[in-house]
Motif scaffolding. Structure first.
Motif, PDB file in Angstrom:
ATOM      1  N   SER A 105       0.826  -1.200   0.000  1.00 27.92           N
ATOM      2  CA  SER A 105       0.000   0.000   0.000  1.00 27.92           C
ATOM      3  C   SER A 105       0.861   1.251   0.000  1.00 27.92           C
ATOM      4  O   SER A 105       1.972   1.266   0.525  1.00 27.92           O
ATOM      5  CB  SER A 105      -0.947   0.011   1.206  1.00 27.92           C
ATOM      6  OG  SER A 105      -0.213  -0.093   2.396  1.00 27.92           O
ATOM      7  N   GLY A 106       0.316   2.284  -0.613  1.00 28.56           N
ATOM      8  CA  GLY A 106       0.985   3.575  -0.687  1.00 28.56           C
ATOM      9  C   GLY A 106       0.189   4.485  -1.601  1.00 28.56           C
ATOM     10  O   GLY A 106      -0.580   4.011  -2.449  1.00 28.56           O
ATOM     11  N   ALA A 107       0.367   5.776  -1.465  1.00 27.27           N
ATOM     12  CA  ALA A 107      -0.411   6.749  -2.241  1.00 27.27           C
ATOM     13  C   ALA A 107      -0.217   6.597  -3.742  1.00 27.27           C
ATOM     14  O   ALA A 107      -1.143   6.811  -4.512  1.00 27.27           O
ATOM     15  CB  ALA A 107      -0.038   8.164  -1.805  1.00 27.27           C
ATOM     16  N   MET A 108       0.980   6.207  -4.180  1.00 30.36           N
ATOM     17  CA  MET A 108       1.276   6.122  -5.614  1.00 30.36           C
ATOM     18  C   MET A 108       1.163   4.701  -6.171  1.00 30.36           C
ATOM     19  O   MET A 108       1.345   4.488  -7.359  1.00 30.36           O
ATOM     20  CB  MET A 108       2.685   6.653  -5.891  1.00 30.36           C
ATOM     21  CG  MET A 108       2.849   8.136  -5.654  1.00 30.36           C
ATOM     22  SD  MET A 108       1.848   9.130  -6.777  1.00 30.36           S
ATOM     23  CE  MET A 108       2.583   8.749  -8.349  1.00 30.36           C
ATOM     24  N   VAL A 109       0.850   3.709  -5.328  1.00 27.33           N
ATOM     25  CA  VAL A 109       0.807   2.312  -5.776  1.00 27.33           C
ATOM     26  C   VAL A 109      -0.464   2.046  -6.565  1.00 27.33           C
ATOM     27  O   VAL A 109      -1.569   2.257  -6.067  1.00 27.33           O
ATOM     28  CB  VAL A 109       0.907   1.343  -4.576  1.00 27.33           C
ATOM     29  CG1 VAL A 109       0.703  -0.095  -5.023  1.00 27.33           C
ATOM     30  CG2 VAL A 109       2.243   1.502  -3.871  1.00 27.33           C
ATOM     31  N   ALA A 110      -0.289   1.584  -7.804  1.00 25.31           N
ATOM     32  CA  ALA A 110      -1.429   1.222  -8.643  1.00 25.31           C
ATOM     33  C   ALA A 110      -1.759  -0.256  -8.486  1.00 25.31           C
ATOM     34  O   ALA A 110      -2.915  -0.637  -8.311  1.00 25.31           O
ATOM     35  CB  ALA A 110      -1.137   1.534 -10.109  1.00 25.31           C
ATOM     36  N   ASP A 111      -0.726  -1.098  -8.548  1.00 22.54           N
ATOM     37  CA  ASP A 111      -0.934  -2.542  -8.504  1.00 22.54           C
ATOM     38  C   ASP A 111       0.371  -3.205  -8.084  1.00 22.54           C
ATOM     39  O   ASP A 111       1.440  -2.597  -8.130  1.00 22.54           O
ATOM     40  CB  ASP A 111      -1.363  -3.045  -9.888  1.00 22.54           C
ATOM     41  CG  ASP A 111      -1.998  -4.423  -9.843  1.00 22.54           C
ATOM     42  OD1 ASP A 111      -2.343  -4.901  -8.742  1.00 22.54           O
ATOM     43  OD2 ASP A 111      -2.152  -5.029 -10.918  1.00 22.54           O
ATOM     44  N   TRP A 112       0.272  -4.476  -7.701  1.00 23.31           N
ATOM     45  CA  TRP A 112       1.459  -5.252  -7.377  1.00 23.31           C
ATOM     46  C   TRP A 112       1.206  -6.707  -7.727  1.00 23.31           C
ATOM     47  O   TRP A 112       0.063  -7.163  -7.789  1.00 23.31           O
ATOM     48  CB  TRP A 112       1.850  -5.087  -5.914  1.00 23.31           C
ATOM     49  CG  TRP A 112       0.790  -5.491  -4.926  1.00 23.31           C
ATOM     50  CD1 TRP A 112      -0.241  -4.727  -4.475  1.00 23.31           C
ATOM     51  CD2 TRP A 112       0.651  -6.759  -4.289  1.00 23.31           C
ATOM     52  NE1 TRP A 112      -1.007  -5.433  -3.589  1.00 23.31           N
ATOM     53  CE2 TRP A 112      -0.472  -6.689  -3.448  1.00 23.31           C
ATOM     54  CE3 TRP A 112       1.380  -7.944  -4.330  1.00 23.31           C
ATOM     55  CZ2 TRP A 112      -0.893  -7.758  -2.668  1.00 23.31           C
ATOM     56  CZ3 TRP A 112       0.960  -9.010  -3.551  1.00 23.31           C
ATOM     57  CH2 TRP A 112      -0.158  -8.906  -2.731  1.00 23.31           C
TER      58      TRP A 112
END
Length: 136
Positions: A40-47
């Motif tokens: 998780s994070g403000a700039m995370v789109a996918d993993w």
């Protein structure tokens, strides 16, 4: 890392500083048997986890800084020598950081053999600021 009787919990923070170019994703090499449950994070789109690698993609290319956390788990031996798994960011120019290990429940850590790491007091890690410089 929190060592428990049944599984070990992994919590990691990544604070990336892009010094040249842009990053649309980063890759983290995972030790065998590590399972990532959340990134998780403000700039995370996918993993995505695949073949011992965690790929974290961003909402838009990052040209300065990005920060995210990840949570996971691994099953380690309940006794004897326990090797602490290390997560490695790939494609970076320089990395700094710390590793904290705690025992949950009845147990103790003794005969510590840190290889490539320096001993630090837990209170020192609170002041520590993780940083990774990427050259893309």
């Amino acid at each position: 890392m929190s060592l428990g009787e049944d599984s070990t919990t992994i919590y990691a923070e990544a604070d990336l500083e892009i010094v040249q170019g842009v990053a649309s994703e980063v890759k983290i090499q995972l030790p065998g048997k590590v399972t990532i449950n959340q990134v998780s994070g403000a700039m995370v789109a996918d993993w995505e986890m695949k073949d011992g690698m965690l790929s974290v993609s961003f909402l838009e290319p990052v040209d300065h800084t990005a920060r995210f956390t990840l949570n996971g788990e691994i099953r380690l031996s309940r006794e004897g020598l326990i090797e602490i798994p290390m997560l490695r960011l790939l494609g970076n120019e320089r990395d700094t950081g710390g590793v904290a290990v705690e025992v949950l429940g009845a147990g103790e850590i003794k005969d510590i053999k840190a290889q490539g790491l320096e001993d630090a007091d837990a209170s020192d890690l609170e002041k520590w600021s993780p940083a990774v410089n990427l050259l893309l």
